[in-house]
Design a protein around this motif. Structure first.
Motif, PDB file in Angstrom:
ATOM      1  N   ILE A  84     -10.445  -1.959  -4.500  1.00 50.75           N
ATOM      2  CA  ILE A  84      -9.684  -0.897  -3.665  1.00 50.75           C
ATOM      3  C   ILE A  84     -10.655  -0.723  -2.343  1.00 50.75           C
ATOM      4  O   ILE A  84      -9.826  -0.448  -1.395  1.00 50.75           O
ATOM      5  CB  ILE A  84      -9.651   0.288  -4.583  1.00 50.75           C
ATOM      6  CG1 ILE A  84      -8.364   1.199  -3.911  1.00 50.75           C
ATOM      7  CG2 ILE A  84     -10.982   1.227  -4.668  1.00 50.75           C
ATOM      8  CD1 ILE A  84      -6.936   0.658  -3.840  1.00 50.75           C
ATOM      9  N   TYR A 110      -5.625   6.318  -4.208  1.00 53.00           N
ATOM     10  CA  TYR A 110      -5.703   5.364  -5.363  1.00 53.00           C
ATOM     11  C   TYR A 110      -7.372   5.167  -5.563  1.00 53.00           C
ATOM     12  O   TYR A 110      -7.733   5.222  -6.723  1.00 53.00           O
ATOM     13  CB  TYR A 110      -4.942   4.078  -5.228  1.00 53.00           C
ATOM     14  CG  TYR A 110      -5.035   3.175  -6.668  1.00 53.00           C
ATOM     15  CD1 TYR A 110      -4.845   3.700  -7.833  1.00 53.00           C
ATOM     16  CD2 TYR A 110      -5.073   1.960  -6.572  1.00 53.00           C
ATOM     17  CE1 TYR A 110      -5.022   3.095  -8.910  1.00 53.00           C
ATOM     18  CE2 TYR A 110      -5.574   1.122  -7.751  1.00 53.00           C
ATOM     19  CZ  TYR A 110      -5.261   1.497  -9.004  1.00 53.00           C
ATOM     20  OH  TYR A 110      -5.344   1.035 -10.020  1.00 53.00           O
ATOM     21  N   ALA A 158      -4.389  -7.059   2.301  1.00 52.06           N
ATOM     22  CA  ALA A 158      -4.822  -5.529   1.717  1.00 52.06           C
ATOM     23  C   ALA A 158      -3.997  -5.059   0.607  1.00 52.06           C
ATOM     24  O   ALA A 158      -4.231  -4.417  -0.169  1.00 52.06           O
ATOM     25  CB  ALA A 158      -4.744  -4.542   3.122  1.00 52.06           C
ATOM     26  N   TYR A 159      -2.748  -5.508   0.626  1.00 55.70           N
ATOM     27  CA  TYR A 159      -1.869  -5.254  -0.385  1.00 55.70           C
ATOM     28  C   TYR A 159      -2.044  -6.007  -1.572  1.00 55.70           C
ATOM     29  O   TYR A 159      -1.914  -5.469  -2.700  1.00 55.70           O
ATOM     30  CB  TYR A 159      -0.381  -5.790   0.070  1.00 55.70           C
ATOM     31  CG  TYR A 159       0.561  -4.934   1.055  1.00 55.70           C
ATOM     32  CD1 TYR A 159      -0.202  -3.572   1.689  1.00 55.70           C
ATOM     33  CD2 TYR A 159       1.561  -5.131   1.724  1.00 55.70           C
ATOM     34  CE1 TYR A 159       0.556  -2.920   2.639  1.00 55.70           C
ATOM     35  CE2 TYR A 159       2.118  -4.421   2.602  1.00 55.70           C
ATOM     36  CZ  TYR A 159       1.631  -3.520   3.002  1.00 55.70           C
ATOM     37  OH  TYR A 159       2.581  -2.503   4.126  1.00 55.70           O
ATOM     38  N   SER A 194      -9.257  -3.274   0.053  1.00 58.09           N
ATOM     39  CA  SER A 194      -8.307  -3.000   0.533  1.00 58.09           C
ATOM     40  C   SER A 194      -8.260  -2.224   1.458  1.00 58.09           C
ATOM     41  O   SER A 194      -7.516  -2.257   2.720  1.00 58.09           O
ATOM     42  CB  SER A 194      -7.083  -2.481  -0.619  1.00 58.09           C
ATOM     43  OG  SER A 194      -5.787  -2.462  -0.278  1.00 58.09           O
ATOM     44  N   TRP A 195      -9.046  -1.187   1.416  1.00 59.64           N
ATOM     45  CA  TRP A 195      -9.322  -0.035   2.463  1.00 59.64           C
ATOM     46  C   TRP A 195      -9.969  -0.640   3.742  1.00 59.64           C
ATOM     47  O   TRP A 195      -9.682  -0.361   4.822  1.00 59.64           O
ATOM     48  CB  TRP A 195     -10.118   0.953   1.963  1.00 59.64           C
ATOM     49  CG  TRP A 195     -10.491   2.040   2.869  1.00 59.64           C
ATOM     50  CD1 TRP A 195     -11.671   2.198   3.560  1.00 59.64           C
ATOM     51  CD2 TRP A 195      -9.741   3.107   3.417  1.00 59.64           C
ATOM     52  NE1 TRP A 195     -11.785   3.338   4.543  1.00 59.64           N
ATOM     53  CE2 TRP A 195     -10.550   3.797   4.650  1.00 59.64           C
ATOM     54  CE3 TRP A 195      -8.661   3.584   3.169  1.00 59.64           C
ATOM     55  CZ2 TRP A 195      -9.983   5.061   5.206  1.00 59.64           C
ATOM     56  CZ3 TRP A 195      -8.104   4.651   3.488  1.00 59.64           C
ATOM     57  CH2 TRP A 195      -8.960   5.369   4.847  1.00 59.64           C
ATOM     58  N   THR A 226      -3.996   3.856  -0.199  1.00 61.57           N
ATOM     59  CA  THR A 226      -5.357   3.382  -0.767  1.00 61.57           C
ATOM     60  C   THR A 226      -6.412   4.305  -0.973  1.00 61.57           C
ATOM     61  O   THR A 226      -7.067   4.330  -2.114  1.00 61.57           O
ATOM     62  CB  THR A 226      -5.854   2.553   0.370  1.00 61.57           C
ATOM     63  OG1 THR A 226      -4.683   1.367   0.500  1.00 61.57           O
ATOM     64  CG2 THR A 226      -6.908   1.707  -0.336  1.00 61.57           C
ATOM     65  N   PHE A 248      -5.101  -4.361  -3.108  1.00 58.08           N
ATOM     66  CA  PHE A 248      -4.663  -3.212  -3.733  1.00 58.08           C
ATOM     67  C   PHE A 248      -4.160  -3.372  -5.295  1.00 58.08           C
ATOM     68  O   PHE A 248      -4.507  -2.745  -6.138  1.00 58.08           O
ATOM     69  CB  PHE A 248      -3.601  -2.263  -3.061  1.00 58.08           C
ATOM     70  CG  PHE A 248      -3.161  -1.211  -3.524  1.00 58.08           C
ATOM     71  CD1 PHE A 248      -3.721   0.124  -2.954  1.00 58.08           C
ATOM     72  CD2 PHE A 248      -2.323  -1.080  -4.315  1.00 58.08           C
ATOM     73  CE1 PHE A 248      -3.122   1.344  -3.636  1.00 58.08           C
ATOM     74  CE2 PHE A 248      -1.748   0.148  -5.115  1.00 58.08           C
ATOM     75  CZ  PHE A 248      -2.322   1.369  -4.444  1.00 58.08           C
TER      76      PHE A 248
END
Length: 230
Positions: free
Chosen positions: A191, A206, A168-169, A194-195, A203, A172
Motif C-alpha cells: 500500500i 486503506y 498504483a492500482y 501504491s501511494w 489509498t 493497491f
C-alpha cells in the motif's frame, strides 16, 4: 474455585487453564403500557407495547493451570424484547417464550465475554481495482472466484507497468490480496508503494485500515503468548 481443583482439572484434561462461569443471576420483568395516547378523532389511534426485560448478571473467570486468576470479569446488561399491537394479549403473544429468551440472554453474555479474551471474525467490505488493462480485468475475475494467489501473480506483474496509475492500482490490489492471506506486514509494503506511485484518498484510507489491523494483530499475538486482560 479452589486452586488445587483447577490444577487437577488441567492435569486431567491436558489444558493450560480453565474458563469458568463462576456466578450467574437472572431477573426479568414484563412491562405493558400504551404505545401512544388515544386520539378521539381516530378510533384505532391507540396501541399497546409489551416490553420483556431480562437482566443477565454473570461473573466469568479465567484460571491458569496453577489455579491463579488471570481474568475476573463481571457482566451486567439489560436485554429488551418488544411486541406491539392494538390488543394487550396480541402484543404479549408477539414476544418469544420466556424459556427461549433466557438462553438468548446467557448466550449474549457469553459472547460478550468471549470477544474480550479471544479474536473473532467480523465481516468487512473492501474495494479493489478491476480495470485499467485486460490483465487487470482477468485478475479481478480470479479474485471474484476467491483465487487470490493467481490474481496476485497478475497484479504483481502489472505493478511494474510504465503507466504509474495502472501500477498504483495493481499495487493497491496486491495489498488487498496480502491482507486476505493475513500477511499484514507485506500488505503495508504494497500500500505504501501504491501511494508512492499515485497519491489518492482511497489509498490513504486503506493504509489507515491496514495500520489499525496490524496494531490489533500485534495485540492479539501478545494476548495469546500469555493471556492479557485490560
Amino acid at each position: 474455585i479452589d486452586p488445587g481443583f483447577i490444577h487437577d482439572l488441567c492435569v486431567k484434561y491436558g489444558t493450560k487453564g480453565i474458563i469458568s462461569l463462576d456466578e450467574i443471576s437472572l431477573f426479568d420483568t414484563l412491562e405493558i403500557r400504551p404505545l401512544f395516547e388515544r386520539n378521539e378523532e381516530i378510533e384505532n389511534a391507540s396501541g399497546i407495547i409489551a416490553n420483556e426485560k431480562i437482566w443477565p448478571g454473570t461473573r466469568w473467570r479465567v484460571y491458569s493451570d496453577s489455579g491463579s486468576v488471570l481474568v475476573d470479569y463481571t457482566f451486567n446488561d439489560t436485554l429488551v424484547w418488544q411486541g406491539i399491537d392494538y390488543n394487550e394479549e396480541y402484543a404479549v403473544n408477539q414476544l418469544p417464550l420466556l424459556i427461549d429468551m433466557l438462553p438468548m440472554a446467557l448466550q449474549y453474555s457469553g459472547e460478550t465475554f468471549g470477544k474480550l479474551i479471544a479474536p473473532y471474525w467480523t465481516e468487512v467490505k473492501r474495494v479493489y481495482y478491476c480495470s485499467g488493462s485486460p490483465e487487470m480485468k482477468k485478475a479481478a475475475k480470479l479474485a471474484s472466484k476467491n483465487d487470490w494467489l493467481a490474481a496476485a501473480t497478475i497484479w504483481n506483474a502489472q505493478s511494474t507497468d510504465h503507466n504509474r496509475v495502472l501500477a498504483a492500482y495493481a499495487a493497491f490490489n496486491m495489498a488487498l490480496s496480502c491482507e486476505v492471506m493475513d500477511k499484514i506486514d507485506l500488505a503495508m509494503v504494497w500500500i505504501n508503494k501504491s501511494w508512492e506511485l499515485n497519491e489518492s484518498e482511497v489509498t490513504r484510507t486503506y493504509a489507515d485500515i491496514l495500520l489499525k489491523r496490524k496494531r490489533n494483530k500485534n495485540k492479539i499475538s501478545g494476548q495469546f503468548d500469555g493471556i492479557e486482560y485490560k
